[in-house]
Design an enzyme around this catalytic site. Sequence first.
Site, PDB file in Angstrom:
ATOM      1  N   LYS A  11     -10.695  19.142 -32.437  1.00 16.20           N
ATOM      2  CA  LYS A  11     -11.944  19.971 -31.821  1.00 16.20           C
ATOM      3  C   LYS A  11     -12.286  19.484 -30.404  1.00 16.20           C
ATOM      4  O   LYS A  11     -11.601  18.171 -30.387  1.00 16.20           O
ATOM      5  CB  LYS A  11     -13.175  20.194 -32.361  1.00 16.20           C
ATOM      6  CG  LYS A  11     -12.873  21.059 -33.925  1.00 16.20           C
ATOM      7  CD  LYS A  11     -14.266  21.162 -34.767  1.00 16.20           C
ATOM      8  CE  LYS A  11     -14.057  21.803 -35.843  1.00 16.20           C
ATOM      9  NZ  LYS A  11     -15.549  22.147 -36.680  1.00 16.20           N
ATOM     10  N   PHE A  59     -26.256  28.343 -36.899  1.00 13.47           N
ATOM     11  CA  PHE A  59     -25.547  27.243 -35.940  1.00 13.47           C
ATOM     12  C   PHE A  59     -24.472  28.059 -35.368  1.00 13.47           C
ATOM     13  O   PHE A  59     -23.698  27.593 -34.436  1.00 13.47           O
ATOM     14  CB  PHE A  59     -24.917  26.147 -36.969  1.00 13.47           C
ATOM     15  CG  PHE A  59     -23.876  26.709 -38.089  1.00 13.47           C
ATOM     16  CD1 PHE A  59     -22.569  27.056 -37.663  1.00 13.47           C
ATOM     17  CD2 PHE A  59     -24.675  26.816 -39.239  1.00 13.47           C
ATOM     18  CE1 PHE A  59     -21.735  27.453 -38.967  1.00 13.47           C
ATOM     19  CE2 PHE A  59     -23.693  27.293 -40.334  1.00 13.47           C
ATOM     20  CZ  PHE A  59     -22.408  27.731 -40.192  1.00 13.47           C
ATOM     21  N   ARG A  87      -8.376  18.887 -46.398  1.00 11.38           N
ATOM     22  CA  ARG A  87      -9.947  18.962 -46.600  1.00 11.38           C
ATOM     23  C   ARG A  87     -10.303  17.618 -47.059  1.00 11.38           C
ATOM     24  O   ARG A  87     -11.309  17.245 -46.530  1.00 11.38           O
ATOM     25  CB  ARG A  87     -10.194  20.141 -47.528  1.00 11.38           C
ATOM     26  CG  ARG A  87      -9.543  21.465 -47.163  1.00 11.38           C
ATOM     27  CD  ARG A  87     -10.730  22.067 -46.065  1.00 11.38           C
ATOM     28  NE  ARG A  87     -11.780  22.034 -46.345  1.00 11.38           N
ATOM     29  CZ  ARG A  87     -12.971  22.749 -45.812  1.00 11.38           C
ATOM     30  NH1 ARG A  87     -12.456  23.617 -44.677  1.00 11.38           N
ATOM     31  NH2 ARG A  87     -14.379  22.887 -46.100  1.00 11.38           N
ATOM     32  N   THR A  93     -18.254  18.443 -44.153  1.00 14.78           N
ATOM     33  CA  THR A  93     -18.623  18.991 -42.712  1.00 14.78           C
ATOM     34  C   THR A  93     -19.577  18.185 -41.898  1.00 14.78           C
ATOM     35  O   THR A  93     -19.255  17.941 -40.495  1.00 14.78           O
ATOM     36  CB  THR A  93     -19.229  20.189 -42.925  1.00 14.78           C
ATOM     37  OG1 THR A  93     -18.399  20.957 -43.788  1.00 14.78           O
ATOM     38  CG2 THR A  93     -19.432  21.001 -41.783  1.00 14.78           C
ATOM     39  N   ASN A 114     -17.672  17.608 -35.401  1.00 15.85           N
ATOM     40  CA  ASN A 114     -17.063  16.845 -36.351  1.00 15.85           C
ATOM     41  C   ASN A 114     -15.566  16.701 -36.218  1.00 15.85           C
ATOM     42  O   ASN A 114     -14.963  16.481 -37.318  1.00 15.85           O
ATOM     43  CB  ASN A 114     -17.624  17.672 -37.690  1.00 15.85           C
ATOM     44  CG  ASN A 114     -16.934  18.947 -37.780  1.00 15.85           C
ATOM     45  OD1 ASN A 114     -16.283  19.555 -36.988  1.00 15.85           O
ATOM     46  ND2 ASN A 114     -17.394  19.843 -38.884  1.00 15.85           N
ATOM     47  N   HIS A 117     -11.207  20.799 -37.658  1.00 17.80           N
ATOM     48  CA  HIS A 117     -11.058  21.672 -38.604  1.00 17.80           C
ATOM     49  C   HIS A 117      -9.966  21.862 -39.373  1.00 17.80           C
ATOM     50  O   HIS A 117      -8.952  21.286 -39.158  1.00 17.80           O
ATOM     51  CB  HIS A 117     -11.010  23.489 -37.814  1.00 17.80           C
ATOM     52  CG  HIS A 117     -10.696  24.500 -38.548  1.00 17.80           C
ATOM     53  ND1 HIS A 117     -11.517  25.202 -39.485  1.00 17.80           N
ATOM     54  CD2 HIS A 117      -9.278  25.006 -38.766  1.00 17.80           C
ATOM     55  CE1 HIS A 117     -11.024  26.014 -39.904  1.00 17.80           C
ATOM     56  NE2 HIS A 117      -9.599  26.016 -39.646  1.00 17.80           N
TER      57      HIS A 117
HETATM   58  N1  UDP Z   1     -21.030  23.868 -38.792  1.00 19.88           N
HETATM   59  C1  UDP Z   1     -22.448  23.534 -37.969  1.00 19.88           C
HETATM   60  N2  UDP Z   1     -23.620  23.513 -38.728  1.00 19.88           N
HETATM   61  C2  UDP Z   1     -23.663  23.966 -40.231  1.00 19.88           C
HETATM   62  C3  UDP Z   1     -22.441  24.067 -40.795  1.00 19.88           C
HETATM   63  C4  UDP Z   1     -21.136  24.072 -40.086  1.00 19.88           C
HETATM   64  O1  UDP Z   1     -22.294  23.458 -36.992  1.00 19.88           O
HETATM   65  O2  UDP Z   1     -24.684  23.758 -40.798  1.00 19.88           O
HETATM   66  C5  UDP Z   1     -19.872  24.007 -38.023  1.00 19.88           C
HETATM   67  C6  UDP Z   1     -19.101  22.643 -38.114  1.00 19.88           C
HETATM   68  O3  UDP Z   1     -18.337  22.646 -36.810  1.00 19.88           O
HETATM   69  C7  UDP Z   1     -18.013  23.454 -39.092  1.00 19.88           C
HETATM   70  C8  UDP Z   1     -17.897  24.746 -38.752  1.00 19.88           C
HETATM   71  O4  UDP Z   1     -19.123  24.968 -38.218  1.00 19.88           O
HETATM   72  O5  UDP Z   1     -16.796  22.622 -38.972  1.00 19.88           O
HETATM   73  C9  UDP Z   1     -17.678  25.768 -39.991  1.00 19.88           C
HETATM   74  O6  UDP Z   1     -18.470  25.527 -41.101  1.00 19.88           O
HETATM   75  P1  UDP Z   1     -17.943  25.436 -42.475  1.00 19.88           P
HETATM   76  O7  UDP Z   1     -18.927  25.512 -43.315  1.00 19.88           O
HETATM   77  O8  UDP Z   1     -16.697  26.212 -42.717  1.00 19.88           O
HETATM   78  O9  UDP Z   1     -17.360  23.834 -42.408  1.00 19.88           O
HETATM   79  P2  UDP Z   1     -15.825  23.413 -42.795  1.00 19.88           P
HETATM   80  O10 UDP Z   1     -15.008  24.181 -43.367  1.00 19.88           O
HETATM   81  O11 UDP Z   1     -15.265  23.113 -41.253  1.00 19.88           O
HETATM   82  O12 UDP Z   1     -16.050  21.965 -43.454  1.00 19.88           O
HETATM   83 MG    MG Z   2     -14.815  26.377 -43.482  1.00 16.98          MG
END
Ligand code: UDP
Ligand code: MG
Length: 139
Positions: A11, A59, A87, A93, A114, A117
Site C-alpha cells: 500500500k 472507514f 494472510r 488488520t 497497514n 493487502h
Molecule cells: N480498514 C480500516 N478500518 C477498519 C477496517 C479496515 O481502515 O476498521 C482498512 C484497512 O486498510 C484494511 C482494509 O480497510 O486492510 C480492508 O478491510 P478488511 O476488513 O477487508 O481487512 P483486511 O482483509 O485487509 O485485513
Molecule cells: Mg479483506
Amino acid sequence: METQRTFTILKPDAVKNQSIGAIIGKIHEAGFSIRAMKMTRISIEEAENFYSMHTGKEFFERLTQFMASGPIVVMVLEKSNAIEDYRKLLGPTDSTKAPKGTIRGDFGTTTTQNAAHGADSVENAKHEWAFFFSERELF
Ligand code: UDP
Ligand code: MG
C-alpha cells in the site's frame, strides 16, 4: 499440497516509507515466488470499486483516499496454501495488534495504514490481479 496463487498490494504507506524491499524479502523468506509485479497507482474511483464490499462503512472514505494517495506495488505470489499463508504473514488488520515478524506488525502503523493487502479467496485473488495484469505480465 498443490501450488496456489494470491494477490497482494503493498500500500502507499509501504512505498512511501521505503519498506517495499524489506517486505519483498520477507515474502521470499516465507517461501512465496513472485509471478507478477509492478509499481502503479489507483484512482479514488478504482479504490472504491476494489473495496466495494466496504461501501458505507465508517472507514470507507479514509481507506479509499489512502489507497489513491500514492504509488502502490502489486504482485501475484505463488506457493502451496498461498491465500491462507499470506494472510498469516500479513497479520491482523490492525497494525498495532499485529505480532512482530508479520508484515503489518513490522511495517504497518494503524488499522488503515497497514502496509499491505492480501486476497481472501482464490476467486477474489484472480479477480483482483486481472485488473492490474495482462496475460503477458503473468509468469
Ligand atoms: N480498514 C480500516 N478500518 C477498519 C477496517 C479496515 O481502515 O476498521 C482498512 C484497512 O486498510 C484494511 C482494509 O480497510 O486492510 C480492508 O478491510 P478488511 O476488513 O477487508 O481487512 P483486511 O482483509 O485487509 O485485513
Ligand atoms: Mg479483506
